[in-house]
Motif scaffolding. Structure first.
Motif, PDB file in Angstrom:
ATOM      1  N   TRP A  49       3.205 -14.246   6.319  1.00 60.85           N
ATOM      2  CA  TRP A  49       3.408 -12.880   5.809  1.00 60.85           C
ATOM      3  C   TRP A  49       3.393 -11.860   6.945  1.00 60.85           C
ATOM      4  CZ3 TRP A  49      -0.583  -8.963   5.507  1.00 60.85           C
ATOM      5  CH2 TRP A  49      -0.164  -7.785   4.855  1.00 60.85           C
ATOM      6  N   THR A  52       6.405 -12.310   9.450  1.00 59.27           N
ATOM      7  CA  THR A  52       7.660 -11.797   8.896  1.00 59.27           C
ATOM      8  C   THR A  52       7.671 -10.276   8.922  1.00 59.27           C
ATOM      9  OG1 THR A  52       7.808 -13.718   7.421  1.00 59.27           O
ATOM     10  CG2 THR A  52       9.175 -11.812   6.881  1.00 59.27           C
ATOM     11  N   LEU A  79      10.776  -4.958  -2.316  1.00 56.77           N
ATOM     12  CA  LEU A  79      10.728  -6.304  -1.748  1.00 56.77           C
ATOM     13  C   LEU A  79       9.324  -6.886  -1.842  1.00 56.77           C
ATOM     14  CD1 LEU A  79      12.965  -6.293   1.463  1.00 56.77           C
ATOM     15  CD2 LEU A  79      13.203  -7.744  -0.563  1.00 56.77           C
ATOM     16  N   SER A  80       8.336  -6.051  -1.603  1.00 53.26           N
ATOM     17  CA  SER A  80       6.955  -6.509  -1.736  1.00 53.26           C
ATOM     18  C   SER A  80       6.661  -6.926  -3.171  1.00 53.26           C
ATOM     19  CB  SER A  80       5.986  -5.404  -1.290  1.00 53.26           C
ATOM     20  OG  SER A  80       4.648  -5.858  -1.387  1.00 53.26           O
ATOM     21  N   GLY A  83       8.295 -10.233  -3.794  1.00 53.65           N
ATOM     22  CA  GLY A  83       7.546 -11.313  -3.153  1.00 53.65           C
ATOM     23  C   GLY A  83       6.292 -11.672  -3.921  1.00 53.65           C
ATOM     24  N   THR A  86       7.067 -13.618  -6.925  1.00 59.65           N
ATOM     25  CA  THR A  86       7.364 -15.010  -6.597  1.00 59.65           C
ATOM     26  C   THR A  86       6.086 -15.837  -6.469  1.00 59.65           C
ATOM     27  OG1 THR A  86       9.326 -14.239  -5.403  1.00 59.65           O
ATOM     28  CG2 THR A  86       8.651 -16.493  -4.995  1.00 59.65           C
ATOM     29  N   LEU A 102       7.751 -18.907   0.183  1.00 57.83           N
ATOM     30  CA  LEU A 102       8.874 -18.003  -0.083  1.00 57.83           C
ATOM     31  C   LEU A 102       8.386 -16.610  -0.449  1.00 57.83           C
ATOM     32  CD1 LEU A 102      11.871 -17.422  -0.469  1.00 57.83           C
ATOM     33  CD2 LEU A 102      11.676 -18.302  -2.814  1.00 57.83           C
ATOM     34  N   GLY A 103       7.409 -16.537  -1.342  1.00 60.13           N
ATOM     35  CA  GLY A 103       6.875 -15.235  -1.738  1.00 60.13           C
ATOM     36  C   GLY A 103       6.270 -14.479  -0.568  1.00 60.13           C
ATOM     37  N   VAL A 106       9.200 -13.058   1.575  1.00 64.74           N
ATOM     38  CA  VAL A 106       9.843 -11.897   0.948  1.00 64.74           C
ATOM     39  C   VAL A 106       8.929 -10.680   1.002  1.00 64.74           C
ATOM     40  CG1 VAL A 106      10.782 -10.972  -1.207  1.00 64.74           C
ATOM     41  CG2 VAL A 106      11.265 -13.341  -0.557  1.00 64.74           C
ATOM     42  N   ALA A 107       7.658 -10.887   0.661  1.00 67.00           N
ATOM     43  CA  ALA A 107       6.704  -9.774   0.704  1.00 67.00           C
ATOM     44  C   ALA A 107       6.496  -9.295   2.136  1.00 67.00           C
ATOM     45  CB  ALA A 107       5.369 -10.196   0.089  1.00 67.00           C
TER      46      ALA A 107
END
Length: 201
Positions: A49, A52, A79-80, A83, A86, A102-103, A106-107
């Motif tokens: 996290w 990214t 986007l958060s 995420g 997800t 994945l979550g 994205v977050a």
């Protein structure tokens, strides 16, 4: 605070703390307790996290002049929220750490956009000679939001009851996730409504 753009910038910092930093500060504890993961694995997942977020924040400069800071903030919040959505049921009994990656990515992308836009919107919302005040107010709002967000995540996640402790923790994690999602969506709406160019009153 009577200036709409300054209020929007401050609200952006506050909701970043409430919706994002608060939840993701408590998530490692939930991962350890609900999934039984060790500290090293949890650290690696947290690094996904955070890493990214760092990479996206470094690349977000390419958006300067193309996307306004309030819109970038709103995109970061959404986007958060995506995420975190997800991650739903990712801490349920029988789940593995692989379902969280994945979550977290994205977050993390959403957090990167927020981290890149917050300093810009904080300075843009005040006259040049008040830039330090704008930045200070934004950081204060962010840290107040983060401290409140952690307490909120803990409070919400510990209200769940189930047959086993892990089931209760999983349900509590879902409740904390839902809280983060709702606050992120509200944050996106607030910064868009208050951050319009020329909307100073």
């Amino acid at each position: 605070l009577r200036q709409r753009r300054f209020l929007g910038a401050t609200a952006g910092g506050l909701f970043t703390g409430l919706a994002v930093l608060g939840f993701f500060s408590y998530l490692p504890t939930l991962m350890q307790q609900a999934l039984g993961l060790g500290p090293f694995t949890v650290s690696l997942l947290s690094a996904v996290w955070a890493g990214t977020a760092l990479l996206v924040a470094l690349q977000a400069r390419r958006l300067t002049g193309r996307v306004t800071a309030p819109r970038q903030l709103a995109a970061g919040f959404l986007l958060s929220a995506l995420g975190v959505a997800t991650l739903w049921n990712g801490l349920a009994p029988g789940s593995t750490w692989k379902g969280l990656v994945l979550g977290l990515v994205v977050a993390g992308a959403g957090s990167g956009l927020l981290n890149a836009a917050l300093p810009l919107v904080a300075v843009e919302s005040v006259p040049p000679e008040r830039a330090a005040m704008g930045s200070g107010a934004n950081n204060t709002a962010r840290y107040l939001g983060a401290s409140t967000g952690v307490a909120l995540s803990v409070a919400v996640s510990t209200t769940a009851h189930a047959d086993t402790l892990r089931e209760a923790l999983a349900e509590g994690a879902n409740r904390a996730s839902l809280t983060s999602i709702v606050l992120s969506v509200v944050g996106a709406g607030v910064v868009l409504a208050l951050g319009r160019r020329g909307a100073n009153r």
